[in-house]
Design an enzyme around this catalytic site. Structure first.
Site, PDB file in Angstrom:
ATOM      1  N   ARG A  65       3.462   5.768  -3.850  1.00  0.00           N
ATOM      2  CA  ARG A  65       3.626   4.877  -2.572  1.00  0.00           C
ATOM      3  C   ARG A  65       2.263   4.972  -1.594  1.00  0.00           C
ATOM      4  NH1 ARG A  65       9.056   2.859  -1.331  1.00  0.00           N
ATOM      5  NH2 ARG A  65      10.188   3.754  -2.916  1.00  0.00           N
TER       6      ARG A  65
ATOM      7  N   ARG B  98      22.661  -6.756  -1.289  1.00  0.00           N
ATOM      8  CA  ARG B  98      22.603  -5.787  -2.606  1.00  0.00           C
ATOM      9  C   ARG B  98      23.832  -4.936  -2.862  1.00  0.00           C
ATOM     10  NH1 ARG B  98      17.651  -2.249  -3.611  1.00  0.00           N
ATOM     11  NH2 ARG B  98      18.279  -1.225  -1.374  1.00  0.00           N
TER      12      ARG B  98
ATOM     13  N   ARG C 266      24.177   0.532  -0.454  1.00  0.00           N
ATOM     14  CA  ARG C 266      23.247   1.808  -0.054  1.00  0.00           C
ATOM     15  C   ARG C 266      23.257   2.001   1.481  1.00  0.00           C
ATOM     16  NH1 ARG C 266      17.780   1.424  -3.367  1.00  0.00           N
ATOM     17  NH2 ARG C 266      16.746   1.846  -1.542  1.00  0.00           N
TER      18      ARG C 266
ATOM     19  N   ARG D 237      12.301   0.533   7.037  1.00  0.00           N
ATOM     20  CA  ARG D 237      11.525   0.475   5.722  1.00  0.00           C
ATOM     21  C   ARG D 237      10.592  -0.707   5.682  1.00  0.00           C
ATOM     22  NH1 ARG D 237      16.643  -0.249   2.338  1.00  0.00           N
ATOM     23  NH2 ARG D 237      15.223  -0.230   0.550  1.00  0.00           N
TER      24      ARG D 237
ATOM     25  N   LYS E 123      12.146  -4.442  -7.639  1.00  0.00           N
ATOM     26  CA  LYS E 123      11.494  -3.243  -8.615  1.00  0.00           C
ATOM     27  C   LYS E 123      12.543  -2.726  -9.369  1.00  0.00           C
ATOM     28  CE  LYS E 123      10.205  -0.797  -5.222  1.00  0.00           C
ATOM     29  NZ  LYS E 123      10.459  -1.620  -4.039  1.00  0.00           N
TER      30      LYS E 123
HETATM   31  P1  AP5 Z   1      16.111  -4.525  -6.055  1.00  0.00           P
HETATM   32  O1  AP5 Z   1      15.806  -4.569  -7.482  1.00  0.00           O
HETATM   33  O2  AP5 Z   1      17.119  -3.417  -5.705  1.00  0.00           O
HETATM   34  O3  AP5 Z   1      14.813  -4.069  -5.156  1.00  0.00           O
HETATM   35  P2  AP5 Z   1      14.009  -2.937  -5.207  1.00  0.00           P
HETATM   36  O4  AP5 Z   1      12.449  -3.368  -4.943  1.00  0.00           O
HETATM   37  O5  AP5 Z   1      14.246  -2.029  -6.366  1.00  0.00           O
HETATM   38  O6  AP5 Z   1      14.351  -2.204  -3.662  1.00  0.00           O
HETATM   39  P3  AP5 Z   1      14.822  -0.981  -3.152  1.00  0.00           P
HETATM   40  O7  AP5 Z   1      15.203  -1.106  -1.957  1.00  0.00           O
HETATM   41  O8  AP5 Z   1      15.152  -0.153  -4.248  1.00  0.00           O
HETATM   42  O9  AP5 Z   1      13.194  -0.332  -3.044  1.00  0.00           O
HETATM   43  P4  AP5 Z   1      12.723   0.773  -2.099  1.00  0.00           P
HETATM   44  O10 AP5 Z   1      11.360   0.896  -2.387  1.00  0.00           O
HETATM   45  O11 AP5 Z   1      13.093   0.721  -0.553  1.00  0.00           O
HETATM   46  O12 AP5 Z   1      13.684   1.875  -2.484  1.00  0.00           O
HETATM   47  P5  AP5 Z   1      13.850   3.094  -3.383  1.00  0.00           P
HETATM   48  O13 AP5 Z   1      15.039   3.333  -3.995  1.00  0.00           O
HETATM   49  O14 AP5 Z   1      12.690   3.156  -4.262  1.00  0.00           O
HETATM   50  O15 AP5 Z   1      16.537  -5.734  -5.465  1.00  0.00           O
HETATM   51  C1  AP5 Z   1      17.093  -5.976  -4.221  1.00  0.00           C
HETATM   52  C2  AP5 Z   1      18.083  -7.094  -4.257  1.00  0.00           C
HETATM   53  O16 AP5 Z   1      17.563  -8.189  -4.446  1.00  0.00           O
HETATM   54  C3  AP5 Z   1      19.305  -6.681  -5.388  1.00  0.00           C
HETATM   55  O17 AP5 Z   1      20.562  -7.050  -4.720  1.00  0.00           O
HETATM   56  C4  AP5 Z   1      18.916  -7.957  -6.250  1.00  0.00           C
HETATM   57  O18 AP5 Z   1      20.021  -8.477  -7.258  1.00  0.00           O
HETATM   58  C5  AP5 Z   1      18.165  -8.952  -5.513  1.00  0.00           C
HETATM   59  N1  AP5 Z   1      17.103  -9.643  -6.258  1.00  0.00           N
HETATM   60  C6  AP5 Z   1      16.301  -8.956  -6.969  1.00  0.00           C
HETATM   61  N2  AP5 Z   1      15.259  -9.751  -7.578  1.00  0.00           N
HETATM   62  C7  AP5 Z   1      15.874 -11.087  -7.259  1.00  0.00           C
HETATM   63  C8  AP5 Z   1      15.505 -12.411  -7.269  1.00  0.00           C
HETATM   64  N3  AP5 Z   1      14.310 -12.751  -8.060  1.00  0.00           N
HETATM   65  N4  AP5 Z   1      15.882 -13.348  -6.813  1.00  0.00           N
HETATM   66  C9  AP5 Z   1      17.083 -13.086  -6.101  1.00  0.00           C
HETATM   67  N5  AP5 Z   1      17.574 -11.972  -5.908  1.00  0.00           N
HETATM   68  C10 AP5 Z   1      16.725 -10.987  -6.233  1.00  0.00           C
HETATM   69  O19 AP5 Z   1      13.523   4.337  -2.205  1.00  0.00           O
HETATM   70  C11 AP5 Z   1      14.326   4.836  -1.428  1.00  0.00           C
HETATM   71  C12 AP5 Z   1      13.934   5.790  -0.468  1.00  0.00           C
HETATM   72  O20 AP5 Z   1      13.574   7.084  -1.123  1.00  0.00           O
HETATM   73  C13 AP5 Z   1      12.822   5.644   0.364  1.00  0.00           C
HETATM   74  O21 AP5 Z   1      13.236   4.874   1.590  1.00  0.00           O
HETATM   75  C14 AP5 Z   1      12.107   6.855   0.598  1.00  0.00           C
HETATM   76  O22 AP5 Z   1      12.673   7.651   1.570  1.00  0.00           O
HETATM   77  C15 AP5 Z   1      12.445   7.669  -0.820  1.00  0.00           C
HETATM   78  N6  AP5 Z   1      11.427   7.544  -1.957  1.00  0.00           N
HETATM   79  C16 AP5 Z   1      11.358   6.849  -3.117  1.00  0.00           C
HETATM   80  N7  AP5 Z   1      10.532   6.816  -3.588  1.00  0.00           N
HETATM   81  C17 AP5 Z   1       9.607   7.638  -2.801  1.00  0.00           C
HETATM   82  C18 AP5 Z   1       8.206   8.048  -2.916  1.00  0.00           C
HETATM   83  N8  AP5 Z   1       7.372   7.662  -3.990  1.00  0.00           N
HETATM   84  N9  AP5 Z   1       7.556   9.019  -2.220  1.00  0.00           N
HETATM   85  C19 AP5 Z   1       8.124   9.117  -0.848  1.00  0.00           C
HETATM   86  N10 AP5 Z   1       9.589   8.856  -0.617  1.00  0.00           N
HETATM   87  C20 AP5 Z   1      10.104   8.120  -1.656  1.00  0.00           C
END
Ligand code: AP5
Ligand code: ZN
Length: 212
Positions: free
Chosen positions: A88, A127, A160, A171, A13
């Site tokens: 979410r 990552r 991270r 997660r 994402k």
């Molecule tokens: P990346 O693009 O970083 O993946 P992502 O989907 O953004 O993963 P996140 O871990 O950031 O998502 P998340 O939902 O767990 O975390 P968030 O920060 O939102 O890609 C991952 C890796 O893969 C990278 O190394 C990339 O290079 C590689 N990659 C990508 N695409 C590829 C491809 N096609 N081929 C090969 N490699 C590839 O949330 C963090 C925390 O915040 C949550 O746990 C929660 O506690 C809180 N939080 C955030 N939003 C909310 C909400 N709305 N409500 C409640 N709590 C929330």
């Protein structure tokens, strides 16, 4: 145009949101990035959010929704935005719809990026992120030219805290997009499902096609 990016942790994402923002000029709003910024600055919200993030759990809806509504009231989100990591669940989705309806807007597309669990674990474990500009890397799939250093700005790369294996497990158990949320957008006619287990460029092309 308002776009929602849905997908499990590690689906891509954030990576794709950075690319789509560059291609379309839409502002990229990531609730995860906003919480991490609060944690870095050790604000009251950061201390609260970190209790949940460090366990791989969602931050309570009330504080998340309040933070998001404040963010979209700013000028750069008045005409459109791309949401990464929000909503979410259907409570958050309803709050977003209400806030957008108040300005005569709606969610135009919900893009669900689908990736298998095995691949998600490999992506999160490899990552790396630029401390300075936030550019995302993967040690095998998308490595920087010089290890540990950002190609874009020369900043230092870090991993991270919640990418430790035990938190990743939590997660993946607790934070996949729930079926009722996917249904919510399907019924609204805005859902598009994208195979995220392809190259970065192929996924970007499919997402751009889906929002055209
Ligand atoms: P990346 O693009 O970083 O993946 P992502 O989907 O953004 O993963 P996140 O871990 O950031 O998502 P998340 O939902 O767990 O975390 P968030 O920060 O939102 O890609 C991952 C890796 O893969 C990278 O190394 C990339 O290079 C590689 N990659 C990508 N695409 C590829 C491809 N096609 N081929 C090969 N490699 C590839 O949330 C963090 C925390 O915040 C949550 O746990 C929660 O506690 C809180 N939080 C955030 N939003 C909310 C909400 N709305 N409500 C409640 N709590 C929330
Ligand atoms: Zn950088």
């Amino acid at each position: 145009m308002y776009i929602v990016l849905l997908g499990p942790p590690g689906a891509g994402k954030g990576t794709q949101a950075q690319r789509i923002a560059a291609a379309t000029g839409l502002v990229h709003i990531s609730t995860g990035d906003m919480f991490r910024e609060h944690v870095r600055n050790n604000t009251e919200l950061g201390q609260l959010a970190n209790q949940y993030m460090s366990r791989g759990e969602l931050v309570p809806d009330e504080v998340t929704i309040r933070m998001l509504i404040e963010r979209i009231s700013r000028d750069d989100a008045k005409a459109g935005a791309m949401f990464d990591g929000f909503p979410r669940n259907i409570i958050q989705a309803g709050a977003l719809d209400e806030a957008l309806a108040a300005r005569g807007a709606k969610v135009d597309r919900a893009l669900l990026i689908k990736v298998s669990d095995e691949e998600l674990v490999a992506r999160l474990g490899g990552r790396w992120i630029c401390r300075n500009c936030g550019r995302l890397y993967h040690e095998r799939n998308d490595p920087p030219k010089k290890p540990g250093i950002c190609d874009a700005c020369g900043g230092e790369l870090y991993q991270r805290d919640d990418d430790r294996p035990e938190v990743v497990r939590a997660r993946l158990e607790k934070q996949k997009p729930p079926a009722d949320l996917i249904d919510y957008y399907r019924r609204a006619g805005v859902l598009r499902e994208i195979d995220g287990e392809r190259s970065l460029d192929e996924v970007t092309a499919a997402l751009l096609e889906a929002i055209r």
